[in-house]
Scaffold this motif. Sequence first.
Motif, PDB file in Angstrom:
ATOM      1  N   ALA A 131     -36.970  23.022  16.415  1.00 18.20           N
ATOM      2  CA  ALA A 131     -35.961  23.801  17.166  1.00 18.20           C
ATOM      3  C   ALA A 131     -35.793  22.484  18.442  1.00 18.20           C
ATOM      4  O   ALA A 131     -34.471  21.816  19.114  1.00 18.20           O
ATOM      5  N   LEU A 132     -37.022  22.336  19.308  1.00 17.95           N
ATOM      6  CA  LEU A 132     -37.838  21.651  20.236  1.00 17.95           C
ATOM      7  C   LEU A 132     -36.858  20.215  20.285  1.00 17.95           C
ATOM      8  O   LEU A 132     -35.920  19.229  20.856  1.00 17.95           O
ATOM      9  N   LEU A 133     -37.259  19.485  18.539  1.00 17.01           N
ATOM     10  CA  LEU A 133     -37.432  18.510  18.339  1.00 17.01           C
ATOM     11  C   LEU A 133     -35.303  18.148  18.518  1.00 17.01           C
ATOM     12  O   LEU A 133     -34.544  17.248  18.587  1.00 17.01           O
ATOM     13  N   ASN A 134     -34.850  18.761  17.935  1.00 15.96           N
ATOM     14  CA  ASN A 134     -33.240  18.598  17.573  1.00 15.96           C
ATOM     15  C   ASN A 134     -32.121  18.938  19.394  1.00 15.96           C
ATOM     16  O   ASN A 134     -31.213  18.499  19.497  1.00 15.96           O
ATOM     17  N   LEU A 135     -33.119  19.653  19.943  1.00 17.44           N
ATOM     18  CA  LEU A 135     -33.032  19.685  21.401  1.00 17.44           C
ATOM     19  C   LEU A 135     -33.086  18.399  22.522  1.00 17.44           C
ATOM     20  O   LEU A 135     -32.332  18.069  22.759  1.00 17.44           O
ATOM     21  N   LEU A 136     -33.938  17.477  22.253  1.00 17.59           N
ATOM     22  CA  LEU A 136     -34.406  16.647  22.490  1.00 17.59           C
ATOM     23  C   LEU A 136     -33.340  15.284  22.321  1.00 17.59           C
ATOM     24  O   LEU A 136     -32.957  14.422  22.613  1.00 17.59           O
ATOM     25  N   LYS A 137     -33.509  15.081  20.592  1.00 22.90           N
ATOM     26  CA  LYS A 137     -33.316  14.128  20.061  1.00 22.90           C
ATOM     27  C   LYS A 137     -31.868  14.908  19.537  1.00 22.90           C
ATOM     28  O   LYS A 137     -32.304  15.534  18.345  1.00 22.90           O
ATOM     29  N   ARG A 138     -30.115  14.757  19.605  1.00 23.49           N
ATOM     30  CA  ARG A 138     -29.619  16.611  19.345  1.00 23.49           C
ATOM     31  C   ARG A 138     -29.265  16.579  17.799  1.00 23.49           C
ATOM     32  O   ARG A 138     -28.758  15.293  17.050  1.00 23.49           O
ATOM     33  N   ASN A 139     -30.100  17.308  17.434  1.00 27.42           N
ATOM     34  CA  ASN A 139     -29.543  17.608  16.145  1.00 27.42           C
ATOM     35  C   ASN A 139     -30.012  16.393  14.745  1.00 27.42           C
ATOM     36  O   ASN A 139     -29.678  16.283  13.835  1.00 27.42           O
ATOM     37  N   THR A 140     -31.153  15.947  15.119  1.00 23.44           N
ATOM     38  CA  THR A 140     -31.532  14.586  14.047  1.00 23.44           C
ATOM     39  C   THR A 140     -32.507  15.146  12.941  1.00 23.44           C
ATOM     40  O   THR A 140     -31.866  14.453  12.622  1.00 23.44           O
ATOM     41  N   LEU A 141     -32.493  16.787  13.373  1.00 27.91           N
ATOM     42  CA  LEU A 141     -33.419  16.828  11.888  1.00 27.91           C
ATOM     43  C   LEU A 141     -31.815  17.017  10.742  1.00 27.91           C
ATOM     44  O   LEU A 141     -31.976  17.095   9.454  1.00 27.91           O
ATOM     45  N   VAL A 142     -30.653  17.438  11.706  1.00 31.03           N
ATOM     46  CA  VAL A 142     -29.244  17.897  10.769  1.00 31.03           C
ATOM     47  C   VAL A 142     -29.190  16.971  10.224  1.00 31.03           C
ATOM     48  O   VAL A 142     -29.369  16.950   8.580  1.00 31.03           O
ATOM     49  N   TRP A 143     -28.786  15.355  11.072  1.00 28.95           N
ATOM     50  CA  TRP A 143     -28.468  13.991   9.927  1.00 28.95           C
ATOM     51  C   TRP A 143     -29.489  13.755   9.971  1.00 28.95           C
ATOM     52  O   TRP A 143     -29.478  13.041   8.458  1.00 28.95           O
ATOM     53  N   ARG A 144     -30.345  13.952   9.658  1.00 29.90           N
ATOM     54  CA  ARG A 144     -31.560  13.379   8.811  1.00 29.90           C
ATOM     55  C   ARG A 144     -32.045  13.999   7.355  1.00 29.90           C
ATOM     56  O   ARG A 144     -32.189  13.459   6.256  1.00 29.90           O
ATOM     57  N   ARG A 145     -31.360  15.519   7.349  1.00 28.64           N
ATOM     58  CA  ARG A 145     -31.502  16.284   5.995  1.00 28.64           C
ATOM     59  C   ARG A 145     -30.199  15.720   5.565  1.00 28.64           C
ATOM     60  O   ARG A 145     -30.560  15.644   4.106  1.00 28.64           O
TER      61      ARG A 145
END
Length: 244
Positions: A131-145
């Motif tokens: 969640a913190l990573l998605n805040l810092l790099k906006r939704n990076t895990l969403v796009w990477r999935r």
Amino acid sequence: MSETAKSRVLVIGGTKGTGLLIARLLHERGFRVRVLARDPARAAAELGASFEVIAGDLTKADTLAPAVAKVDHIILTAGAPSGRYAPESLVKATDYQGVMDTLAAARQAGLAGRFVYLNSIGIATPSLAGALLNLLKRNTLVWRRRVEEEVRASGLDYTIIRVGFLLDRPGGEHAVIVGQDALALAPRHRIARTDVAEAFVEAMQHPGASRVTFEIVWGKGPRRESWSTLFEKLKPDPRSPATP
């Protein structure tokens, strides 16, 4: 000349971090290495004359066709900058659209070898760190999935490697867990960049790593199992419909 020496590998992200270690290890093992660089002069000075450096940018689709031309394999480790805030527009352009454009260029070029993609653990399992990573790099895990799904549907031979927290530590000193359990992103799941680089080079041509997604983190105790033994335990991903 050996088959390895004849093979040309494009490394996107090969000018720094884990990608740079991968590029150097490939060269040590006799591969011809091409590196995509936004600043070719600086990259050439860093890498040396034995590497082929080609000007290009992951976020500029028209620069990718020359980069993928006549390569046998592609390794992509690039992503939005780490350690500082990145707006979602940049994250999407780099972590998603840049990969999509690379896949399209690879298909157009008729890539016959492996597309090896570096991703993060935590893609499918929520956690505080994620969640913190998605805040810092906006939704990076969403796009990477999302991009993982596109890689699987691309019709290319591929390997997706999700890595734990990356450390600048010596490799080969710890056991490595190669698993498919969808680990959460957490500091306890960590691994040295050097071990990751070795995993990429080994997986690139191993038949057991074809069309699979797996995660690598340190385990307990010293290294005992070979990469080949670890890869032979992997299960292929469920088949995805090929992208036309």
